[in-house]
Design a protein around this motif. Sequence first.
Motif, PDB file in Angstrom:
ATOM      1  N   LEU A 114       0.870  -1.176   0.000  1.00 16.89           N
ATOM      2  CA  LEU A 114       0.000   0.000   0.000  1.00 16.89           C
ATOM      3  C   LEU A 114       0.907   1.225   0.000  1.00 16.89           C
ATOM      4  CD1 LEU A 114      -2.774   1.436   0.379  1.00 16.89           C
ATOM      5  CD2 LEU A 114      -2.387   1.227   2.847  1.00 16.89           C
ATOM      6  N   VAL A 115       0.674   2.141  -0.936  1.00 15.33           N
ATOM      7  CA  VAL A 115       1.483   3.358  -0.987  1.00 15.33           C
ATOM      8  C   VAL A 115       0.594   4.575  -0.778  1.00 15.33           C
ATOM      9  CG1 VAL A 115       3.340   2.448  -2.428  1.00 15.33           C
ATOM     10  CG2 VAL A 115       1.345   3.432  -3.518  1.00 15.33           C
ATOM     11  N   SER A 116       1.156   5.579  -0.123  1.00 17.33           N
ATOM     12  CA  SER A 116       0.474   6.865   0.006  1.00 17.33           C
ATOM     13  C   SER A 116       1.322   7.891  -0.737  1.00 17.33           C
ATOM     14  CB  SER A 116       0.277   7.251   1.476  1.00 17.33           C
ATOM     15  OG  SER A 116       1.509   7.291   2.155  1.00 17.33           O
ATOM     16  N   ILE A 117       0.634   8.719  -1.537  1.00 19.26           N
ATOM     17  CA  ILE A 117       1.320   9.645  -2.438  1.00 19.26           C
ATOM     18  C   ILE A 117       0.735  11.040  -2.249  1.00 19.26           C
ATOM     19  CG2 ILE A 117       1.801  10.168  -4.864  1.00 19.26           C
ATOM     20  CD1 ILE A 117       1.344   7.100  -5.365  1.00 19.26           C
ATOM     21  N   ASP A 118       1.607  12.011  -2.042  1.00 19.16           N
ATOM     22  CA  ASP A 118       1.188  13.407  -1.905  1.00 19.16           C
ATOM     23  C   ASP A 118       0.856  13.939  -3.302  1.00 19.16           C
ATOM     24  OD1 ASP A 118       0.914  16.154  -1.590  1.00 19.16           O
ATOM     25  OD2 ASP A 118       2.752  16.389  -0.419  1.00 19.16           O
ATOM     26  N   ILE A 119      -0.389  14.348  -3.495  1.00 20.52           N
ATOM     27  CA  ILE A 119      -0.821  14.878  -4.796  1.00 20.52           C
ATOM     28  C   ILE A 119      -1.195  16.357  -4.692  1.00 20.52           C
ATOM     29  CG2 ILE A 119      -1.568  12.668  -5.771  1.00 20.52           C
ATOM     30  CD1 ILE A 119      -4.472  13.517  -4.955  1.00 20.52           C
ATOM     31  N   SER A 120      -0.670  17.053  -3.662  1.00 18.88           N
ATOM     32  CA  SER A 120      -1.016  18.465  -3.520  1.00 18.88           C
ATOM     33  C   SER A 120      -0.568  19.262  -4.749  1.00 18.88           C
ATOM     34  CB  SER A 120      -0.431  19.054  -2.235  1.00 18.88           C
ATOM     35  OG  SER A 120       0.945  18.796  -2.150  1.00 18.88           O
ATOM     36  N   ASN A 121       0.477  18.816  -5.429  1.00 18.18           N
ATOM     37  CA  ASN A 121       0.884  19.388  -6.711  1.00 18.18           C
ATOM     38  C   ASN A 121       0.932  18.233  -7.717  1.00 18.18           C
ATOM     39  OD1 ASN A 121       2.052  20.475  -8.974  1.00 18.18           O
ATOM     40  ND2 ASN A 121       3.900  21.224  -7.930  1.00 18.18           N
ATOM     41  N   PRO A 122      -0.112  18.051  -8.528  1.00 19.43           N
ATOM     42  CA  PRO A 122      -0.167  16.919  -9.458  1.00 19.43           C
ATOM     43  C   PRO A 122       0.956  16.898 -10.504  1.00 19.43           C
ATOM     44  CG  PRO A 122      -2.338  17.865  -9.182  1.00 19.43           C
ATOM     45  CD  PRO A 122      -1.363  18.804  -8.527  1.00 19.43           C
ATOM     46  N   ASN A 123       1.667  18.013 -10.650  1.00 22.72           N
ATOM     47  CA  ASN A 123       2.798  18.045 -11.574  1.00 22.72           C
ATOM     48  C   ASN A 123       4.092  17.574 -10.918  1.00 22.72           C
ATOM     49  OD1 ASN A 123       1.599  19.154 -14.030  1.00 22.72           O
ATOM     50  ND2 ASN A 123       1.173  20.920 -12.716  1.00 22.72           N
ATOM     51  N   SER A 124       4.043  17.346  -9.617  1.00 19.01           N
ATOM     52  CA  SER A 124       5.227  16.910  -8.881  1.00 19.01           C
ATOM     53  C   SER A 124       4.771  16.099  -7.661  1.00 19.01           C
ATOM     54  CB  SER A 124       6.044  18.129  -8.432  1.00 19.01           C
ATOM     55  OG  SER A 124       7.157  17.715  -7.670  1.00 19.01           O
ATOM     56  N   VAL A 125       4.367  14.848  -7.902  1.00 24.39           N
ATOM     57  CA  VAL A 125       3.868  13.999  -6.815  1.00 24.39           C
ATOM     58  C   VAL A 125       5.041  13.372  -6.064  1.00 24.39           C
ATOM     59  CG1 VAL A 125       1.729  13.525  -8.039  1.00 24.39           C
ATOM     60  CG2 VAL A 125       3.647  11.958  -8.274  1.00 24.39           C
ATOM     61  N   LYS A 126       4.751  12.928  -4.835  1.00 22.88           N
ATOM     62  CA  LYS A 126       5.817  12.358  -4.001  1.00 22.88           C
ATOM     63  C   LYS A 126       5.258  11.189  -3.198  1.00 22.88           C
ATOM     64  CE  LYS A 126       8.928  13.427  -0.239  1.00 22.88           C
ATOM     65  NZ  LYS A 126       9.235  14.314   0.855  1.00 22.88           N
ATOM     66  N   VAL A 127       5.953  10.035  -3.261  1.00 21.30           N
ATOM     67  CA  VAL A 127       5.566   8.885  -2.440  1.00 21.30           C
ATOM     68  C   VAL A 127       5.933   9.220  -1.002  1.00 21.30           C
ATOM     69  CG1 VAL A 127       5.938   6.441  -1.955  1.00 21.30           C
ATOM     70  CG2 VAL A 127       5.885   7.243  -4.328  1.00 21.30           C
ATOM     71  N   LEU A 128       4.936   9.171  -0.116  1.00 20.73           N
ATOM     72  CA  LEU A 128       5.157   9.489   1.290  1.00 20.73           C
ATOM     73  C   LEU A 128       5.515   8.255   2.105  1.00 20.73           C
ATOM     74  CD1 LEU A 128       2.137  11.896   1.846  1.00 20.73           C
ATOM     75  CD2 LEU A 128       4.543  12.512   1.468  1.00 20.73           C
ATOM     76  N   LYS A 129       4.805   7.156   1.825  1.00 19.87           N
ATOM     77  CA  LYS A 129       5.010   5.959   2.638  1.00 19.87           C
ATOM     78  C   LYS A 129       4.626   4.719   1.840  1.00 19.87           C
ATOM     79  CE  LYS A 129       3.980   4.035   7.161  1.00 19.87           C
ATOM     80  NZ  LYS A 129       3.322   4.228   8.435  1.00 19.87           N
ATOM     81  N   ARG A 130       5.296   3.637   2.149  1.00 17.78           N
ATOM     82  CA  ARG A 130       4.994   2.328   1.563  1.00 17.78           C
ATOM     83  C   ARG A 130       4.836   1.333   2.712  1.00 17.78           C
ATOM     84  NH1 ARG A 130       5.578  -0.386  -3.090  1.00 17.78           N
ATOM     85  NH2 ARG A 130       6.499   1.415  -4.103  1.00 17.78           N
ATOM     86  N   VAL A 131       3.699   0.656   2.746  1.00 14.09           N
ATOM     87  CA  VAL A 131       3.477  -0.411   3.721  1.00 14.09           C
ATOM     88  C   VAL A 131       3.605  -1.722   2.950  1.00 14.09           C
ATOM     89  CG1 VAL A 131       1.872  -1.450   5.366  1.00 14.09           C
ATOM     90  CG2 VAL A 131       1.921   1.047   5.072  1.00 14.09           C
ATOM     91  N   GLU A 132       4.714  -2.403   3.155  1.00 17.17           N
ATOM     92  CA  GLU A 132       4.962  -3.639   2.422  1.00 17.17           C
ATOM     93  C   GLU A 132       4.084  -4.776   2.940  1.00 17.17           C
ATOM     94  OE1 GLU A 132       9.124  -4.599   2.148  1.00 17.17           O
ATOM     95  OE2 GLU A 132       9.601  -2.663   1.257  1.00 17.17           O
ATOM     96  N   LYS A 133       3.660  -5.620   2.018  1.00 18.83           N
ATOM     97  CA  LYS A 133       2.849  -6.819   2.305  1.00 18.83           C
ATOM     98  C   LYS A 133       1.524  -6.478   2.993  1.00 18.83           C
ATOM     99  CE  LYS A 133       6.401  -9.601   1.214  1.00 18.83           C
ATOM    100  NZ  LYS A 133       6.718  -9.466  -0.152  1.00 18.83           N
ATOM    101  N   ALA A 134       0.937  -5.338   2.631  1.00 22.86           N
ATOM    102  CA  ALA A 134      -0.350  -4.931   3.209  1.00 22.86           C
ATOM    103  C   ALA A 134      -1.504  -5.750   2.640  1.00 22.86           C
ATOM    104  CB  ALA A 134      -0.594  -3.445   2.951  1.00 22.86           C
ATOM    105  N   PHE A 135      -1.303  -6.310   1.454  1.00 24.29           N
ATOM    106  CA  PHE A 135      -2.333  -7.104   0.790  1.00 24.29           C
ATOM    107  C   PHE A 135      -1.812  -8.515   0.554  1.00 24.29           C
ATOM    108  CE2 PHE A 135      -2.837  -2.679  -0.646  1.00 24.29           C
ATOM    109  CZ  PHE A 135      -4.108  -2.427  -0.136  1.00 24.29           C
ATOM    110  N   PRO A 136      -2.722  -9.493   0.444  1.00 30.08           N
ATOM    111  CA  PRO A 136      -2.265 -10.868   0.227  1.00 30.08           C
ATOM    112  C   PRO A 136      -1.588 -11.040  -1.125  1.00 30.08           C
ATOM    113  CG  PRO A 136      -4.680 -10.770   0.365  1.00 30.08           C
ATOM    114  CD  PRO A 136      -4.162  -9.383   0.559  1.00 30.08           C
TER     115      PRO A 136
END
Length: 172
Positions: A114-136
Motif C-alpha cells: 500500500l502506498v500513500s502519495i502526496d498529490i497536492s501538486n499533481p505536476n510533482s507527486v511524491k511517495v510518502l510511505k509504503r506499507v509492504e505486504k499490506a495485501f495478500p
Amino acid sequence: MRKLYFLVIIALMSSCISEEEKAANEKVMGYRPVYTDYASIRKIELQQARGLTSPGKIYIKGKYLYINESGEGIHIFDNSDKTNPKPVAFLSIPVNKDISIKDNILYADNGDDLVSIDISNPNSVKVLKRVEKAFPYPSYPNERGKFECVDPSKGYVKAWEYVELTNPKCFR
C-alpha cells in the motif's frame, strides 16, 4: 512360435503407459502466472500523459480528475473546464488496481504493498510511505479451474494467462 509369442508380449508390455505416467503428461487448459520482479513494480513515477485504455475508478479532487488505469497507474486531468478536461500526466503505479483519495493523499495498491502519495501538486507527486505486504500475495487466479502453482521466489504475479498446461498441480 514360442519365441514369436514371447516377443509380441514383450513389445505390448513395453508400449503400455501406466496411469501414473498418463497423469504426469496430462494436458489441460488452465492458468499460468506471469511474474515480474519486485524492483520494477515498486518503481512509481510521474510520466507524460497518455490515452485511456482500461479505465477504472474516477476521483475528483479540487480541479483535478484522477482516473485509474487498471494494472498501470493513474491518469491525471485538469478538470477546470468540465466540458474539456486537459491531460496533465500519468502516474505510473505498476500492477495497481484500486485507488482512494483523502485530503491531498492518494492511496493505491502497488502489488501487495500500500502506498500513500502526496498529490497536492499533481505536476510533482511524491511517495510518502509504503506499507509492504499490506495485501495478500496473489497465489491463485480469480477464475476457477486448474492452474500452475505459484512460486513467490520467481517474483510477483502481475497477471494470469490462459494456456495449455501439462499436469497442473493446483486447482481452485
